[in-house]
Scaffold this motif. Structure first.
Motif, PDB file in Angstrom:
ATOM      1  N   TRP A  62       1.843   6.553  -6.810  1.00  0.00           N
ATOM      2  CA  TRP A  62       0.937   7.512  -7.143  1.00  0.00           C
ATOM      3  C   TRP A  62       1.015   9.099  -7.342  1.00  0.00           C
ATOM      4  O   TRP A  62       0.759   9.931  -7.801  1.00  0.00           O
ATOM      5  N   LEU A  63       2.100   9.608  -5.775  1.00  0.00           N
ATOM      6  CA  LEU A  63       2.165  10.465  -5.067  1.00  0.00           C
ATOM      7  C   LEU A  63       2.650  11.574  -6.681  1.00  0.00           C
ATOM      8  O   LEU A  63       2.735  12.510  -7.136  1.00  0.00           O
ATOM      9  N   LEU A  67       0.864  -1.232   0.320  1.00  0.00           N
ATOM     10  CA  LEU A  67       0.004   0.282   0.094  1.00  0.00           C
ATOM     11  C   LEU A  67       0.971   1.358  -0.358  1.00  0.00           C
ATOM     12  O   LEU A  67       0.484   2.285  -0.360  1.00  0.00           O
ATOM     13  N   TRP A  68       1.996   1.146   0.521  1.00  0.00           N
ATOM     14  CA  TRP A  68       3.098   2.484   1.128  1.00  0.00           C
ATOM     15  C   TRP A  68       3.533   2.549  -0.782  1.00  0.00           C
ATOM     16  O   TRP A  68       3.240   3.985  -0.954  1.00  0.00           O
ATOM     17  N   ARG A  69       3.707   1.832  -1.301  1.00  0.00           N
ATOM     18  CA  ARG A  69       3.992   1.574  -2.428  1.00  0.00           C
ATOM     19  C   ARG A  69       3.198   2.056  -3.661  1.00  0.00           C
ATOM     20  O   ARG A  69       3.776   2.890  -4.567  1.00  0.00           O
ATOM     21  N   LYS A  70       2.875   1.613  -3.725  1.00  0.00           N
ATOM     22  CA  LYS A  70       1.005   2.669  -4.293  1.00  0.00           C
ATOM     23  C   LYS A  70       0.771   3.996  -4.726  1.00  0.00           C
ATOM     24  O   LYS A  70       1.182   4.851  -5.206  1.00  0.00           O
ATOM     25  N   SER A  71       1.172   3.793  -2.949  1.00  0.00           N
ATOM     26  CA  SER A  71       0.932   5.697  -2.166  1.00  0.00           C
ATOM     27  C   SER A  71       1.987   6.327  -3.368  1.00  0.00           C
ATOM     28  O   SER A  71       1.596   7.828  -3.809  1.00  0.00           O
ATOM     29  N   ILE A  72       3.475   5.755  -3.221  1.00  0.00           N
ATOM     30  CA  ILE A  72       4.043   6.647  -3.561  1.00  0.00           C
ATOM     31  C   ILE A  72       4.105   7.042  -4.517  1.00  0.00           C
ATOM     32  O   ILE A  72       4.588   8.260  -5.028  1.00  0.00           O
TER      33      ILE A  72
END
Length: 249
Positions: A87-88, A80-85
């Motif tokens: 996307w950001l 989830l953290w990698r996906k958020s980064i």
């Protein structure tokens, strides 16, 4: 010089020829196969093979242990953290300065959450959260408090006079005056206060002087255990009635 070179060449050529003549080349040998002798074929015991298969000593299969809930939770959080980064920053992987900051960011978040929980714990009374809230203890009223707050003092005065208990009637009269002073907001009545405290609170000099008179009578009759007859009572009653009229006016 040319003659010398020619002699050296002839000597080296004759030496190499002698070495080649001295080396003997072995003759080629023929390979003979034994086709007449009977050969036995080695047989394998099928039962022993099955026994070996079932034995754990010969089982070299490697099994991958299933992740527990904590490992699965960390993997899910990392994904989830990698996906958020991604996307950001709109990139697959962040590098450089921001990569260093993002590695430290989870630790900062954990520290912030711990501080927040500590602050909330300090704001809330732990005893109210962990223990059952106890009912507030009932305050036991003194006799004076009960008489002033709950009783009809004028009726008590009449009953005491009817029973010729003039000393008790004086006590009721004094409590009646305190009640009237409190209702008129000339004093703030509290059970722990003394009569001197009430005297200091009075700003009207007329009422203050009259209050000093009845206070001396009350202290002398009630605390001095002085026996009051009917005549003495009615003389003292005039002083209590006088301050009562002053309070009303």
């Amino acid at each position: 010089m040319k003659i010398l070179y020619c002699l050296l060449f002839l000597i080296s050529y004759s030496a190499s020829a002698q070495v080649q003549d001295s080396i003997s080349v072995p003759e080629t040998q023929e390979i003979v196969y034994d086709l007449d002798t009977q050969k036995s074929v080695q047989q394998f015991d099928a039962q022993k093979i099955e026994a070996y298969k079932k034995s754990g000593d010969f089982d070299y299969t490697e099994y991958q242990e299933q992740d527990n809930w904590w490992v699965q939770l960390k993997k899910w959080f990392n994904q989830l953290w990698r996906k958020s980064i991604s996307w950001l920053f709109d990139v697959d992987e962040v590098s450089g300065f921001w990569a260093f900051i993002l590695k430290l960011l989870p630790y900062f978040i954990v520290i912030g959450v711990l501080f927040l929980l500590g602050w909330l714990f300090m704001k809330v009374n732990p005893s109210d959260m962990l223990l059952e809230k106890q009912a507030a203890p009932q305050i036991e009223l003194t006799d004076d408090e009960d008489i002033i707050q709950n009783q009809d003092i004028e009726q008590l005065i009449k009953q005491a006079v009817t029973l010729n208990n003039y000393r008790l009637a004086i006590r009721y009269y004094y409590l009646f005056v305190l009640k009237k002073l409190s209702e008129s907001e000339l004093i703030q009545w509290e059970s722990q206060k003394t009569n001197t405290d009430y005297t200091k609170e009075l700003n009207d000099n007329t009422i203050k002087n009259q209050f000093k008179v009845i206070t001396r009578l009350y202290d002398f009759i009630w605390y001095g255990s002085f026996q009051v007859n009917e005549n003495s009572y009615y003389q003292a009653e005039k002083e209590f009635q006088a301050i009562t009229h002053q309070i009303k006016n």
